[in-house]
Motif scaffolding. Structure first.
Motif, PDB file in Angstrom:
ATOM      1  N   ARG A 397       0.809  -1.220   0.000  1.00  0.00           N
ATOM      2  CA  ARG A 397       0.000   0.000   0.000  1.00  0.00           C
ATOM      3  C   ARG A 397       0.842   1.270   0.000  1.00  0.00           C
ATOM      4  O   ARG A 397       0.506   2.235  -0.705  1.00  0.00           O
ATOM      5  CB  ARG A 397      -0.926   0.016   1.226  1.00  0.00           C
ATOM      6  CG  ARG A 397      -1.771   1.290   1.315  1.00  0.00           C
ATOM      7  CD  ARG A 397      -2.825   1.214   2.402  1.00  0.00           C
ATOM      8  NE  ARG A 397      -3.521   2.500   2.529  1.00  0.00           N
ATOM      9  CZ  ARG A 397      -4.522   2.747   3.362  1.00  0.00           C
ATOM     10  NH1 ARG A 397      -4.976   1.763   4.154  1.00  0.00           N
ATOM     11  NH2 ARG A 397      -5.081   3.939   3.418  1.00  0.00           N
ATOM     12  N   TYR A 398       1.914   1.273   0.759  1.00  0.00           N
ATOM     13  CA  TYR A 398       2.649   2.516   0.978  1.00  0.00           C
ATOM     14  C   TYR A 398       4.031   2.544   0.322  1.00  0.00           C
ATOM     15  O   TYR A 398       4.869   3.385   0.661  1.00  0.00           O
ATOM     16  CB  TYR A 398       2.795   2.770   2.474  1.00  0.00           C
ATOM     17  CG  TYR A 398       1.479   3.031   3.168  1.00  0.00           C
ATOM     18  CD1 TYR A 398       0.763   4.204   2.920  1.00  0.00           C
ATOM     19  CD2 TYR A 398       0.933   2.099   4.050  1.00  0.00           C
ATOM     20  CE1 TYR A 398      -0.452   4.449   3.539  1.00  0.00           C
ATOM     21  CE2 TYR A 398      -0.275   2.334   4.686  1.00  0.00           C
ATOM     22  CZ  TYR A 398      -0.967   3.507   4.421  1.00  0.00           C
ATOM     23  OH  TYR A 398      -2.175   3.745   5.039  1.00  0.00           O
ATOM     24  N   SER A 399       4.274   1.639  -0.631  1.00  0.00           N
ATOM     25  CA  SER A 399       5.564   1.613  -1.305  1.00  0.00           C
ATOM     26  C   SER A 399       5.378   1.161  -2.743  1.00  0.00           C
ATOM     27  O   SER A 399       4.459   0.391  -3.047  1.00  0.00           O
ATOM     28  CB  SER A 399       6.515   0.651  -0.581  1.00  0.00           C
ATOM     29  OG  SER A 399       7.702   0.472  -1.320  1.00  0.00           O
ATOM     30  N   THR A 400       6.237   1.633  -3.619  1.00  0.00           N
ATOM     31  CA  THR A 400       6.242   1.151  -5.003  1.00  0.00           C
ATOM     32  C   THR A 400       7.352   0.116  -5.208  1.00  0.00           C
ATOM     33  O   THR A 400       7.598  -0.304  -6.327  1.00  0.00           O
ATOM     34  CB  THR A 400       6.468   2.329  -5.977  1.00  0.00           C
ATOM     35  OG1 THR A 400       7.690   2.986  -5.657  1.00  0.00           O
ATOM     36  CG2 THR A 400       5.319   3.319  -5.898  1.00  0.00           C
ATOM     37  N   ARG A 401       7.979  -0.300  -4.137  1.00  0.00           N
ATOM     38  CA  ARG A 401       9.036  -1.289  -4.223  1.00  0.00           C
ATOM     39  C   ARG A 401       8.447  -2.696  -4.202  1.00  0.00           C
ATOM     40  O   ARG A 401       7.293  -2.901  -3.845  1.00  0.00           O
ATOM     41  CB  ARG A 401      10.039  -1.098  -3.074  1.00  0.00           C
ATOM     42  CG  ARG A 401      10.556   0.343  -2.995  1.00  0.00           C
ATOM     43  CD  ARG A 401      11.767   0.435  -2.118  1.00  0.00           C
ATOM     44  NE  ARG A 401      12.902  -0.209  -2.768  1.00  0.00           N
ATOM     45  CZ  ARG A 401      13.803  -0.940  -2.121  1.00  0.00           C
ATOM     46  NH1 ARG A 401      13.703  -1.124  -0.818  1.00  0.00           N
ATOM     47  NH2 ARG A 401      14.806  -1.487  -2.769  1.00  0.00           N
ATOM     48  N   GLY A 402       9.243  -3.663  -4.582  1.00  0.00           N
ATOM     49  CA  GLY A 402       8.774  -5.035  -4.672  1.00  0.00           C
ATOM     50  C   GLY A 402       8.435  -5.629  -3.317  1.00  0.00           C
ATOM     51  O   GLY A 402       8.839  -5.121  -2.270  1.00  0.00           O
ATOM     52  N   PRO A 403       7.690  -6.735  -3.306  1.00  0.00           N
ATOM     53  CA  PRO A 403       7.294  -7.348  -2.036  1.00  0.00           C
ATOM     54  C   PRO A 403       8.484  -7.957  -1.305  1.00  0.00           C
ATOM     55  O   PRO A 403       9.467  -8.365  -1.916  1.00  0.00           O
ATOM     56  CB  PRO A 403       6.297  -8.432  -2.469  1.00  0.00           C
ATOM     57  CG  PRO A 403       6.677  -8.752  -3.873  1.00  0.00           C
ATOM     58  CD  PRO A 403       7.162  -7.470  -4.477  1.00  0.00           C
ATOM     59  N   TRP A 404       8.369  -8.029   0.014  1.00  0.00           N
ATOM     60  CA  TRP A 404       9.360  -8.719   0.819  1.00  0.00           C
ATOM     61  C   TRP A 404       9.111 -10.226   0.732  1.00  0.00           C
ATOM     62  O   TRP A 404       7.975 -10.679   0.900  1.00  0.00           O
ATOM     63  CB  TRP A 404       9.259  -8.291   2.274  1.00  0.00           C
ATOM     64  CG  TRP A 404       9.809  -6.934   2.587  1.00  0.00           C
ATOM     65  CD1 TRP A 404      11.001  -6.413   2.208  1.00  0.00           C
ATOM     66  CD2 TRP A 404       9.177  -5.925   3.400  1.00  0.00           C
ATOM     67  NE1 TRP A 404      11.168  -5.152   2.735  1.00  0.00           N
ATOM     68  CE2 TRP A 404      10.064  -4.820   3.460  1.00  0.00           C
ATOM     69  CE3 TRP A 404       7.959  -5.835   4.074  1.00  0.00           C
ATOM     70  CZ2 TRP A 404       9.773  -3.661   4.174  1.00  0.00           C
ATOM     71  CZ3 TRP A 404       7.658  -4.690   4.780  1.00  0.00           C
ATOM     72  CH2 TRP A 404       8.565  -3.607   4.825  1.00  0.00           C
ATOM     73  N   PRO A 405      10.137 -11.030   0.506  1.00  0.00           N
ATOM     74  CA  PRO A 405       9.936 -12.481   0.438  1.00  0.00           C
ATOM     75  C   PRO A 405       9.928 -13.127   1.822  1.00  0.00           C
ATOM     76  O   PRO A 405      10.488 -12.585   2.773  1.00  0.00           O
ATOM     77  CB  PRO A 405      11.151 -12.956  -0.368  1.00  0.00           C
ATOM     78  CG  PRO A 405      12.226 -11.971  -0.015  1.00  0.00           C
ATOM     79  CD  PRO A 405      11.522 -10.644   0.169  1.00  0.00           C
ATOM     80  N   LYS A 406       9.248 -14.284   1.927  1.00  0.00           N
ATOM     81  CA  LYS A 406       9.285 -15.139   3.120  1.00  0.00           C
ATOM     82  C   LYS A 406       9.051 -14.346   4.402  1.00  0.00           C
ATOM     83  O   LYS A 406       9.802 -14.440   5.373  1.00  0.00           O
ATOM     84  CB  LYS A 406      10.625 -15.871   3.191  1.00  0.00           C
ATOM     85  CG  LYS A 406      10.907 -16.748   1.983  1.00  0.00           C
ATOM     86  CD  LYS A 406      12.251 -17.433   2.092  1.00  0.00           C
ATOM     87  CE  LYS A 406      12.524 -18.296   0.857  1.00  0.00           C
ATOM     88  NZ  LYS A 406      13.853 -18.964   0.920  1.00  0.00           N
ATOM     89  N   LEU A 407       7.965 -13.592   4.412  1.00  0.00           N
ATOM     90  CA  LEU A 407       7.717 -12.694   5.533  1.00  0.00           C
ATOM     91  C   LEU A 407       7.392 -13.427   6.831  1.00  0.00           C
ATOM     92  O   LEU A 407       7.776 -12.971   7.910  1.00  0.00           O
ATOM     93  CB  LEU A 407       6.588 -11.718   5.184  1.00  0.00           C
ATOM     94  CG  LEU A 407       7.031 -10.388   4.584  1.00  0.00           C
ATOM     95  CD1 LEU A 407       5.841  -9.579   4.124  1.00  0.00           C
ATOM     96  CD2 LEU A 407       7.860  -9.600   5.586  1.00  0.00           C
TER      97      LEU A 407
END
Length: 421
Positions: A397-407
């Motif tokens: 929602r608050y970033s245009t960066r890629g998702p964090w893996p293995k959260l």
């Protein structure tokens, strides 16, 4: 053969010289009234800049009496008592013994100290400032408080091994001002590189625990939190300025960045009582490290991709609305009072989710009995999967960066790291 024997003898002598350090004789405990009040007051300020009370105070313990566990990759160290108690503290230490400990990592009795005491930074501190710090500590209330036994991986409990660490990583020498910079910049550099020992957390460390000096201020890890880079690689959406750094260091919160959490909370608390000129000098120096090589564009604007995030992480959206919406949702008091978008929170933009996860797990808590930024901890009310869902939702929602893996695995590791502190 004779040459080889001679070399062996010389090397043995060098080794013994590095390992063996003679004790410094005890002294009659100085009368606190012998220290000028102005010197004690100066020492009090320097102790706050060095954050001494945080490491040398156990939870709910007496200030400076030690006992706090310090988790390291090599096991747990326990902070020592630095009150003027004669049996368990430094009451019988001369200034010479104190100075050697601070600059060389050698205790009064000649034993090697662990570099959890950042003496590789304190070597840059002047005799005058060390004398002021000594005066301050020697006028504290003496507390009998023996430190618990360290719990280190074998054979690291054998202190003479630290002579080798010092040989590799202790670079002694006074602070040398840069004549091409202002007096304010040089004051900030002296405080940051010396007593402030900022690089101790904000610089990566090698497998032996030494700072990677060629990557100074490129970011590190402290107490389970990422200490962000203080160089041009810093991921903050808005460029840090002298004023924003000053505000953050002085108050623990800056409107265009975030609140001081984890180990930075006590740092900003201590700096709130330090002379403004010193805090501003620190800000000037750090800003110069971060600004070099960056476009002076003020950073990016707020981001809020609410629909995209809700579609991608419906359970995260629901958890956010229930657990976080009261403060961070549309129409909430914090938002209506003009608090900045969560997209300006540095932790959401970083490559590693650790700080975001720790903030959710541990909250943002002011120093006990003092005002400051506050967010409740959710470690006891949300499981690792739920923490991971919220973090994934925030990132989308608050970033245009890629998702964090293995959260979820990262949330489990963050919870474990937080419990060890």
């Amino acid at each position: 053969m004779i040459l080889a024997l001679g070399i062996g003898v010389v090397m043995s002598g060098v080794t013994i010289g590095l390992v063996y350090q003679p004790p410094i004789a005890t002294v009659v405990q100085p009368d606190p009234r012998a220290f000028p009040v102005t010197l004690i007051q100066r020492g009090a300020t320097l102790a706050m800049i060095g954050d001494c009370v945080v490491c040398h105070t156990a939870e709910r313990g007496v200030p400076y009496a030690g006992g706090r566990p310090l988790a390291t990759p090599f096991g747990t160290l326990y902070a020592t008592n630095i009150t003027p108690d004669q049996a368990t503290g430094i009451g019988l230490w001369s200034f010479a013994a104190f100075r050697r400990a601070m600059r060389e990592g050698i205790s009064r009795d000649g034993s090697h100290l662990y570099p959890a005491l950042p003496y590789e930074h304190f070597t840059h501190v002047t005799d005058g400032d060390l004398a002021a710090l000594y005066a301050f500590l020697m006028t504290r209330r003496a507390i009998w408080a023996p430190a618990p036994r360290n719990e280190l991986i074998f054979p690291l409990g054998f202190r003479p091994l630290l002579a080798g660490w010092n040989l590799l990583f202790l670079h002694q020498g006074p602070f040398v001002p840069n004549p091409g910079e202002s007096a304010e910049w040089n004051r900030g550099a002296y405080l940051v590189e010396g007593l402030g020992h900022c690089g101790g957390c904000h610089t990566p460390r090698n497998l032996a625990g030494g700072e990677e000096r060629d990557r100074a201020f490129a970011g590190g890890v402290a107490e389970g939190w990422n200490a962000p880079a203080l160089d041009p690689s810093n991921r903050s959406p808005h460029r840090w300025t002298v004023q924003s750094l000053y505000t953050y260091l002085r108050t623990g919160i800056d409107a265009e960045h975030s609140a001081a959490a984890g180990p930075m909370g006590p740092v900003s608390h201590d700096l709130s009582s330090v002379p403004e000129a010193d805090v501003r000098a620190i800000a000037v120096y750090v800003a110069s490290l971060m600004r070099h090589g960056r476009d002076d564009d003020g950073g990016t604007g707020p981001v809020d991709l609410e629909k995209k995030a809700a579609d991608a992480h419906p359970s995260g959206a629901a958890l956010f609305a229930g657990a976080c919406g009261g403060c961070h949702g549309q129409g909430s008091p914090m938002v209506s009072q003009g608090r900045p978008s969560l997209s300006l929170v540095s932790a959401i933009q970083e490559d590693d989710p650790r700080n975001m996860l720790q903030a959710i797990l541990q909250g943002v808590l002011p120093t006990a009995g003092t005002p400051g930024p506050y967010m409740p901890a959710f470690s006891n009310s949300l499981n690792d999967g739920q923490i991971a869902e919220i973090a994934a939702y925030l990132r989308t929602r608050y970033s245009t960066r890629g998702p964090w893996p293995k959260l979820e695995a990262a949330a489990m590791a963050a919870r474990r790291e937080g419990a060890e502190q």
